[in-house]
Design a protein around this motif. Structure first.
Motif, PDB file in Angstrom:
ATOM      1  N   VAL A 207      33.464  21.387  42.826  1.00  0.00           N
ATOM      2  CA  VAL A 207      33.832  22.575  43.595  1.00  0.00           C
ATOM      3  C   VAL A 207      35.335  22.514  43.834  1.00  0.00           C
ATOM      4  CG1 VAL A 207      33.536  23.882  45.713  1.00  0.00           C
ATOM      5  CG2 VAL A 207      31.590  22.666  44.730  1.00  0.00           C
ATOM      6  N   LYS A 208      36.057  23.533  43.372  1.00  0.00           N
ATOM      7  CA  LYS A 208      37.510  23.573  43.502  1.00  0.00           C
ATOM      8  C   LYS A 208      37.919  24.806  44.289  1.00  0.00           C
ATOM      9  CE  LYS A 208      41.781  23.315  40.794  1.00  0.00           C
ATOM     10  NZ  LYS A 208      42.336  23.215  39.417  1.00  0.00           N
ATOM     11  N   GLN A 209      38.685  24.579  45.349  1.00  0.00           N
ATOM     12  CA  GLN A 209      39.134  25.678  46.200  1.00  0.00           C
ATOM     13  C   GLN A 209      40.650  25.765  46.211  1.00  0.00           C
ATOM     14  OE1 GLN A 209      37.773  25.434  50.231  1.00  0.00           O
ATOM     15  NE2 GLN A 209      38.878  27.259  50.889  1.00  0.00           N
ATOM     16  N   THR A 210      41.164  26.964  45.940  1.00  0.00           N
ATOM     17  CA  THR A 210      42.587  27.252  46.074  1.00  0.00           C
ATOM     18  C   THR A 210      42.743  28.413  47.049  1.00  0.00           C
ATOM     19  OG1 THR A 210      42.561  28.775  44.194  1.00  0.00           O
ATOM     20  CG2 THR A 210      43.041  26.461  43.721  1.00  0.00           C
ATOM     21  N   ALA A 211      43.959  28.870  47.245  1.00  0.00           N
ATOM     22  CA  ALA A 211      44.193  29.939  48.204  1.00  0.00           C
ATOM     23  C   ALA A 211      43.538  31.247  47.793  1.00  0.00           C
ATOM     24  CB  ALA A 211      45.695  30.146  48.389  1.00  0.00           C
ATOM     25  N   ASP A 212      43.364  31.482  46.479  1.00  0.00           N
ATOM     26  CA  ASP A 212      42.840  32.766  46.016  1.00  0.00           C
ATOM     27  C   ASP A 212      41.510  32.673  45.280  1.00  0.00           C
ATOM     28  OD1 ASP A 212      43.752  31.444  43.818  1.00  0.00           O
ATOM     29  OD2 ASP A 212      45.066  33.039  43.108  1.00  0.00           O
ATOM     30  N   LYS A 213      40.927  31.473  45.185  1.00  0.00           N
ATOM     31  CA  LYS A 213      39.683  31.370  44.423  1.00  0.00           C
ATOM     32  C   LYS A 213      38.908  30.105  44.799  1.00  0.00           C
ATOM     33  CE  LYS A 213      39.773  32.607  40.123  1.00  0.00           C
ATOM     34  NZ  LYS A 213      40.001  32.646  38.652  1.00  0.00           N
ATOM     35  N   ALA A 226      36.520  35.181  43.983  1.00  0.00           N
ATOM     36  CA  ALA A 226      37.907  35.583  44.179  1.00  0.00           C
ATOM     37  C   ALA A 226      37.906  36.892  44.952  1.00  0.00           C
ATOM     38  CB  ALA A 226      38.619  35.728  42.839  1.00  0.00           C
ATOM     39  N   ASP A 227      39.067  37.389  45.298  1.00  0.00           N
ATOM     40  CA  ASP A 227      39.165  38.644  46.029  1.00  0.00           C
ATOM     41  C   ASP A 227      38.604  39.790  45.184  1.00  0.00           C
ATOM     42  OD1 ASP A 227      39.791  40.422  48.024  1.00  0.00           O
ATOM     43  OD2 ASP A 227      41.846  40.740  47.324  1.00  0.00           O
ATOM     44  N   ASN A 228      37.542  40.435  45.684  1.00  0.00           N
ATOM     45  CA  ASN A 228      36.902  41.578  45.020  1.00  0.00           C
ATOM     46  C   ASN A 228      36.229  41.227  43.692  1.00  0.00           C
ATOM     47  OD1 ASN A 228      37.555  43.544  46.978  1.00  0.00           O
ATOM     48  ND2 ASN A 228      39.635  43.712  46.150  1.00  0.00           N
ATOM     49  N   ALA A 231      31.988  35.973  39.937  1.00  0.00           N
ATOM     50  CA  ALA A 231      31.537  35.784  38.554  1.00  0.00           C
ATOM     51  C   ALA A 231      30.441  34.736  38.518  1.00  0.00           C
ATOM     52  CB  ALA A 231      32.700  35.363  37.661  1.00  0.00           C
ATOM     53  N   LEU A 232      29.325  35.050  37.861  1.00  0.00           N
ATOM     54  CA  LEU A 232      28.196  34.140  37.737  1.00  0.00           C
ATOM     55  C   LEU A 232      28.051  33.697  36.290  1.00  0.00           C
ATOM     56  CD1 LEU A 232      25.518  36.040  39.882  1.00  0.00           C
ATOM     57  CD2 LEU A 232      27.095  34.244  40.622  1.00  0.00           C
ATOM     58  N   GLY A 233      27.809  32.405  36.107  1.00  0.00           N
ATOM     59  CA  GLY A 233      27.582  31.879  34.767  1.00  0.00           C
ATOM     60  C   GLY A 233      28.838  31.372  34.106  1.00  0.00           C
ATOM     61  N   ASP A 234      29.927  32.159  34.217  1.00  0.00           N
ATOM     62  CA  ASP A 234      31.197  31.770  33.602  1.00  0.00           C
ATOM     63  C   ASP A 234      32.323  32.381  34.421  1.00  0.00           C
ATOM     64  OD1 ASP A 234      33.581  32.268  31.585  1.00  0.00           O
ATOM     65  OD2 ASP A 234      32.357  30.647  30.753  1.00  0.00           O
ATOM     66  N   GLU A 235      33.379  31.624  34.585  1.00  0.00           N
ATOM     67  CA  GLU A 235      34.499  32.100  35.390  1.00  0.00           C
ATOM     68  C   GLU A 235      35.127  33.368  34.820  1.00  0.00           C
ATOM     69  OE1 GLU A 235      38.650  30.277  37.298  1.00  0.00           O
ATOM     70  OE2 GLU A 235      37.333  29.034  36.060  1.00  0.00           O
ATOM     71  N   ASN A 236      35.045  33.529  33.491  1.00  0.00           N
ATOM     72  CA  ASN A 236      35.651  34.691  32.825  1.00  0.00           C
ATOM     73  C   ASN A 236      34.620  35.750  32.443  1.00  0.00           C
ATOM     74  OD1 ASN A 236      38.302  33.482  32.830  1.00  0.00           O
ATOM     75  ND2 ASN A 236      37.585  32.146  31.174  1.00  0.00           N
ATOM     76  N   ALA A 237      33.448  35.726  33.085  1.00  0.00           N
ATOM     77  CA  ALA A 237      32.406  36.704  32.770  1.00  0.00           C
ATOM     78  C   ALA A 237      32.907  38.131  33.007  1.00  0.00           C
ATOM     79  CB  ALA A 237      31.164  36.431  33.617  1.00  0.00           C
TER      80      ALA A 237
END
Length: 296
Positions: A207-213, A226-228, A231-237
């Motif tokens: 689990v990785k947390q940054t200011a925007d994700k 992320a804001d608005n 994504a499920l399954g893949d970060e770039n879905a």
């Protein structure tokens, strides 16, 4: 030796016993001629006051120190003996470095040196503040070792004992903190923190947390927030999710309209033969809506 001289020595020794009480025996036994070490005292007492209030009249003189009262069995004085301005852990102030602040009225042991007139706290029963502030790096950890066998002459010494594999260590630097926990089954979990990232890792889970994700990953399966965008399954879905209630209403409307279809026959216009099936399907629409998971 004259009688007057002898009387003076007796009076001085009597005053010395009254002032020093039981600690006089320790002073007599201590070696002398070592820059005042021979006059050192170990005093067992309790915390009378902690000088941490800037509004106090004594703060300017005693800030960052404590006052310690001696227990009655440590002194023969009829009045309480209070040692003012006792230094905490050999520190000269309460700013930075290594600091231990004991609890008010808790037991403490202090070291006093008559040569320097300094007094330091060397032992605590209860602590309010424990601070360790290093310039470059601080490591705090526990490493489990095999048990020592005192009954065996061939048993390894403490510094030769093998590690069991169980350990927990936290390493602090000015820019990061890393906590790692391992066990004797070769399993490991860690937490990495810096000013911009927090990462939790357990085997193949992360689990990785940054200011925007926030990204949670197990092997190749990923959930990211992320804001608005979720994504499920893949970060770039890129395939959007459907709204369950909207889909259910659409299906209900569609089947309702289908059930109204009329078929011309020799006997006139009639409903489809499978009309009862539309009624059955309509009653099942609500069943595919989740009762625990929602989207917007």
């Amino acid at each position: 030796m004259s009688a007057d001289k002898s009387n003076q020595l007796l009076i001085r020794e009597a005053i010395r016993k009254i002032a020093l009480g039981r600690s006089m025996e320790r002073i007599d036994l201590a070696p002398g001629g070592m820059s005042g070490i021979g006059t050192a005292r170990m005093v067992h007492g309790y915390v009378v006051k902690i000088h941490d209030d800037p509004s106090d009249s004594e703060y300017s003189e005693y800030a960052g120190t404590i006052d310690v009262g001696e227990y009655p069995d440590e002194t023969a004085s009829s009045e309480p003996v209070i040692h003012k301005g006792v230094l905490l852990s050999a520190a000269t102030s309460d700013k930075g470095g290594f600091l231990i602040v004991p609890t008010l009225f808790s037991d403490v042991t202090i070291f006093m040196d008559a040569a320097t007139r300094y007094a330091y706290v060397v032992n605590f029963s209860h602590v309010n503040i424990l601070r360790l502030n290093a310039r470059q790096e601080t490591i705090i950890g526990v490493t489990e070792l095999e048990e020592l066998d005192p009954s065996s002459d061939s048993s390894p010494d403490y510094d030769e004992l093998e590690a069991t594999g169980n350990e927990a260590i936290t390493k602090y630097t000015p820019t990061s903190a890393v906590t790692t926990v391992k066990n004797d089954q070769d399993k490991e979990a860690s937490v990495f923190i810096d000013a911009e990232t927090i990462t939790h890792t357990v085997d193949k889970s992360e689990v990785k947390q940054t200011a925007d994700k926030v990204v949670q990953k197990v092997n190749s399966t990923t959930i990211s927030v992320a804001d608005n965008k979720v994504a499920l399954g893949d970060e770039n879905a890129t395939e959007p999710l459907v709204l369950g209630n909207e889909l259910a209403q659409l299906m209900l409307d569609f089947m309702t309209e289908c059930s109204k279809v009329m078929t011309p026959t020799l006997m006139g216009t009639m409903s489809p033969i499978n009309f009862p099936n539309f009624i059955s399907l309509t009653s099942r629409i609500q069943k595919f809506l989740s009762k625990t998971s929602y989207t917007k």
